[in-house]
Enzyme design. Structure first.
Site, PDB file in Angstrom:
ATOM      1  N   ILE A 608       0.862  -1.178   0.000  1.00 43.19           N
ATOM      2  CA  ILE A 608       0.000   0.000   0.000  1.00 43.19           C
ATOM      3  C   ILE A 608       0.905   1.237   0.000  1.00 43.19           C
ATOM      4  O   ILE A 608       1.626   1.488   0.967  1.00 43.19           O
ATOM      5  CB  ILE A 608      -0.932  -0.002   1.237  1.00 43.19           C
ATOM      6  CG1 ILE A 608      -1.780  -1.284   1.261  1.00 43.19           C
ATOM      7  CG2 ILE A 608      -1.818   1.242   1.245  1.00 43.19           C
ATOM      8  CD1 ILE A 608      -2.662  -1.509   0.044  1.00 43.19           C
ATOM      9  N   ASN A 610       0.038   4.470  -0.161  1.00 45.67           N
ATOM     10  CA  ASN A 610      -0.472   5.555   0.691  1.00 45.67           C
ATOM     11  C   ASN A 610      -1.755   5.084   1.367  1.00 45.67           C
ATOM     12  O   ASN A 610      -2.805   5.009   0.739  1.00 45.67           O
ATOM     13  CB  ASN A 610      -0.736   6.797  -0.178  1.00 45.67           C
ATOM     14  CG  ASN A 610      -1.215   7.988   0.650  1.00 45.67           C
ATOM     15  OD1 ASN A 610      -1.858   7.832   1.692  1.00 45.67           O
ATOM     16  ND2 ASN A 610      -0.896   9.180   0.177  1.00 45.67           N
ATOM     17  N   GLU A 684     -10.548  -1.171  -8.098  1.00 48.46           N
ATOM     18  CA  GLU A 684     -11.683  -1.977  -8.488  1.00 48.46           C
ATOM     19  C   GLU A 684     -12.045  -3.025  -7.451  1.00 48.46           C
ATOM     20  O   GLU A 684     -13.222  -3.249  -7.178  1.00 48.46           O
ATOM     21  CB  GLU A 684     -11.410  -2.628  -9.852  1.00 48.46           C
ATOM     22  CG  GLU A 684     -10.566  -1.703 -10.684  1.00 48.46           C
ATOM     23  CD  GLU A 684     -11.039  -1.460 -12.089  1.00 48.46           C
ATOM     24  OE1 GLU A 684     -10.172  -1.220 -12.910  1.00 48.46           O
ATOM     25  OE2 GLU A 684     -12.239  -1.513 -12.402  1.00 48.46           O
TER      26      GLU A 684
END
Ligand code: MOS
Length: 724
Positions: A608, A610, A684
């Site tokens: 990840i 951010n 998504e």
């Protein structure tokens, strides 16, 4: 890269463009003001099929401020050259809609004329004065009729998969589920409408356009007008939401360029909210049969998923709806199919998690039915059918943390306190239901390029022709660059959204960080190596030393460009992000309302970059899934072949009061295979799995299966009424 203890990657950096956006300083496509700008209004067809017999433009042409009225009578014939390779964002069979090239009408809402005037009000008024007479032709406007004789998509990726003998295994299975799920047409409805400003300078064209892919926008328009790509420039620095609606270059972009050419001055064409419901694609309505066969303990022996989605008369738009069924669970016997129901309607297009969200909702609602039939807890059922490898591609996963996702989300939700029996968790007059579902989305990557300029004032500018439709591309790319350059984020600027910049792929399919991020990292690593070479240092140079090194050499700046592309790993591993969603609903049996007080999601989506923007992605995706479950639908009028609720008042997306506490966790996942950054994308997958989790919770609350979405109060009341 700097060591992980100090890297800016993984830090919740606030959006670098946040201030510009909230203060109005960010210039969106429709806000540019080239000199002499005129305004366009589009006239659209009011029948679903036939020919224009007569088009009367005299009154419009005589109206105040009108510059011209373009129609098939006077519009230039455009070459519409085909590209060497059809853009991946266009349907792979059929032909794009050609605007103002003839009198044929193929759907209600098709552009048939454009009025250009000095002001938007004048153009809008004059457009209302254009009178049309038609020779109507028989039209296919009923989905049910089109779906009676569906056909295979004409070209592109095969959608059908077979493993073993699913039909025989289903017939022999001790536990069976066979049900049909109906998901309605949905429209993207980004707050920013689609808009193009076109300005010609001789044979050169500049388009300020809302797009998720400036590179393809340029290529398409160049081919439509039969001009070299170098003569077209696309500028698109900010996008106010898109969700897939700005992947393709739609007919109105051609209309804007055509109108500007005819008018001999820049023209702005902005579609109205109502027009957006027939101009830019939509999520197709999809009806799916899912049949599951299992042993008495719930282990799958047969999986059949057959989907029918609608498309236009001129293009075969097919989705990957049935792909998740082939890999999400372990099952020896499988048969999937995707078929098209062509109608007199504009072509559908990808909408956030296209196909996957649709296929997973039917599969996950069916899995919930199987859990009930087999008397197995829904979470336990998923664990019993856990796929240890991709049985479709017959490849190992690059990484898969789905077990962690199930465990973390179930714990945070308190799933172990669920009482299995439907309707058994009342709270006063409210029926309480708990449901869950699995989420999945493929991890793709495409070739990309990026450039870096390091300046002797100790700043850097990094560039790539990427887009940012809202996920925070400006911010996350700045972090990747700052990390690789060893510079503070405040000293690094990232620029995107212009065909003058190094090439980037489509801003869709959740590939931007994997693709552009890898290029940004490569360019920055190369730039840092250049600084080291300049300094003759034996060790890595620090970002703080760059300015001094450049000044010592009398260099105002250094420029570096790099490309990054996927490699063999794509053939060695199956790459997906996974997640688990748990939902609580409260159903009021008197009013038929369904409220969702909480949603808990856990995702295994690689690294990840951010956590702040990543959480925002998940919040947005969950809200989308909530709308899909309970309110969103484009209501189709069979008689006229058009959307009835083509406005934001009646197209019901969740509002703030509908959105509950959203709990998002990213499980720790290190994937050494997917791409250099180890990212899987989040846009998504965050939308996937929410809808079935809610639908399954509604069943748990009421004991009723609602297989037609959205689950609106009228359906709930009818269902509850039948039970009494
Ligand atoms: Mo997304 S539907 O790939 O913009």
């Amino acid at each position: 890269m700097t060591d992980t203890a100090t890297t800016i990657i993984g830090k919740p950096v606030s959006r670098v463009d946040g201030r510009a956006k909230v203060t109005g300083a960010a210039t969106y496509a429709g806000e540019f003001r080239p000199d002499g700008l005129a305004h366009a209004a589009v006239v659209t067809s009011s029948i679903p099929a036939g020919r224009i017999r007569a088009l009367f433009t005299d009154a419009a042409e005589a109206a105040p401020g009108v510059v011209l009225v373009a129609s098939h009578h006077n519009a230039p014939r455009l070459p519409y050259n085909s590209m060497a390779q059809r853009p991946q964002v266009d349907p792979q069979a059929g032909d794009q809609l050609r605007v103002l090239q003839g009198p044929e009408v193929q759907f209600n809402g098709q552009p048939i004329a454009v009025v250009v005037a000095e002001t938007l009000e004048q153009a809008t008024h004059a457009a209302a004065l254009v009178r049309v007479e038609y020779d109507p032709a028989p039209a296919v406007t009923r989905f049910e009729e089109a779906a009676k004789s569906p056909r295979k998509p004409g070209a592109g990726k095969p959608t059908d998969q077979t493993r073993g003998d699913a039909d025989a295994a289903l017939a022999a299975a001790p536990v069976r589920i066979d049900a049909t799920y109906d998901q309605p047409m949905e429209h993207h409805n980004a707050i920013e409408p689609h808009v193009t400003i076109a300005a010609w300078d001789g044979d050169r064209l500049t388009l300020w356009d809302k797009t998720q892919w400036v590179g393809n926008d340029r290529a398409e328009i160049a081919h439509v007008f039969g001009m070299p790509e170098e003569n077209v420039r696309i500028v698109s620095p900010f996008v106010g939401g898109a969700f897939g609606s700005a992947l393709r270059t739609w007919p109105h972009v051609t209309l804007a360029a055509m109108a500007a050419k005819m008018a001999g001055r820049p023209v702005k064409l902005e579609l109205t909210r109502r027009q957006l419901f027939a101009a830019i694609g939509f999520r197709p309505r999809t009806v799916q049969r899912v049949a599951l066969g299992a042993e008495a303990d719930g282990r799958l022996t047969a999986l059949i998923q057959e989907a029918v989605g609608h498309t236009s008369q001129y293009e075969d738009y097919a989705e990957t709806t049935v792909e998740p069924a082939s890999m999400l669970y372990s099952c020896p016997n499988l048969r999937t199919a995707y078929r098209l129901a062509p109608m007199n309607i504009n072509s559908p297009c990808p909408m956030r998690a296209p196909g996957v969200i649709t296929g997973v909702l039917a599969l996950e609602m069916a899995m919930d039915e199987l859990a009930e039939a087999a008397g197995v807890d829904p979470l336990e059922l998923r664990l019993r059918n856990y796929a240890e490898r991709d049985e479709n591609k017959n490849l190992p996963w690059s990484s898969k943390s789905l077990r962690d996702c199930y465990r973390v989300a179930a714990e945070r939700f308190g799933w172990s306190h669920r009482s299995a029996k439907p309707g058994s968790m009342r709270d006063g007059r409210e029926l309480v239901g708990w449901g869950m579902a699995t989420a999945v989305y493929p991890t793709h990557r495409a070739a990309a390029s990026a450039s870096v300029v390091i300046r002797d004032d100790g700043t850097a500018v990094v560039r790539s022709a990427a887009s940012d439709m809202g996920p925070g591309t400006y911010t996350s790319m700045t972090q990747v660059a700052a990390d690789a350059l060893d510079m503070p984020v405040e000293r690094v600027r990232f620029e995107l959204g212009d065909t003058d910049l190094p090439k980037a792929p489509v801003h869709g399919g959740s590939i931007t960080m994997a693709s552009v991020g890898s290029a940004v990292q490569a360019a920055c690593v190369a730039a840092r190596a250049r600084m080291r070479a300049l300094s003759n240092a034996a060790e890595e140079v620090r970002g703080a030393d760059y300015a001094g090194i450049l000044r010592r050499h009398g260099l105002p700046q250094v420029d570096v460009e790099a490309d990054a592309a996927p490699g063999v790993e794509q053939k060695q591993f199956s790459m997906y992000a996974f997640g688990a969603i748990f939902a609580e609903v409260r159903v009021d049996p008197t009013l038929g309302t369904v409220r969702v007080p909480r949603l808990v999601g856990a995702y295994g989506s690689g690294r990840i970059i951010n956590p702040k923007t990543a959480r925002s992605q998940c919040v947005g995706g969950m809200v989308l899934g909530l709308g899909m479950a309970l309110s969103e639908q484009s209501e189709w009028d069979d008689r006229f072949g058009k959307v009835m609720n083509a406005n934001l008042a009646e197209y019901l997306v969740p509002v703030n009061a509908d959105v509950p506490h959203l709990d998002v966790t990213f499980v720790d996942e290190h994937d050494p295979h997917v791409n250099p950054l180890g990212v899987k994308g989040l846009a998504e997958i965050a939308a996937v799995g929410v809808t079935p989790a809610i639908a399954n919770a509604v069943h748990h609350a009421t004991g009723i299966r609602f297989r037609s979405l959205p689950i609106t109060p009228d359906k709930v009341l009818a269902g509850v009424g039948k039970r009494r």
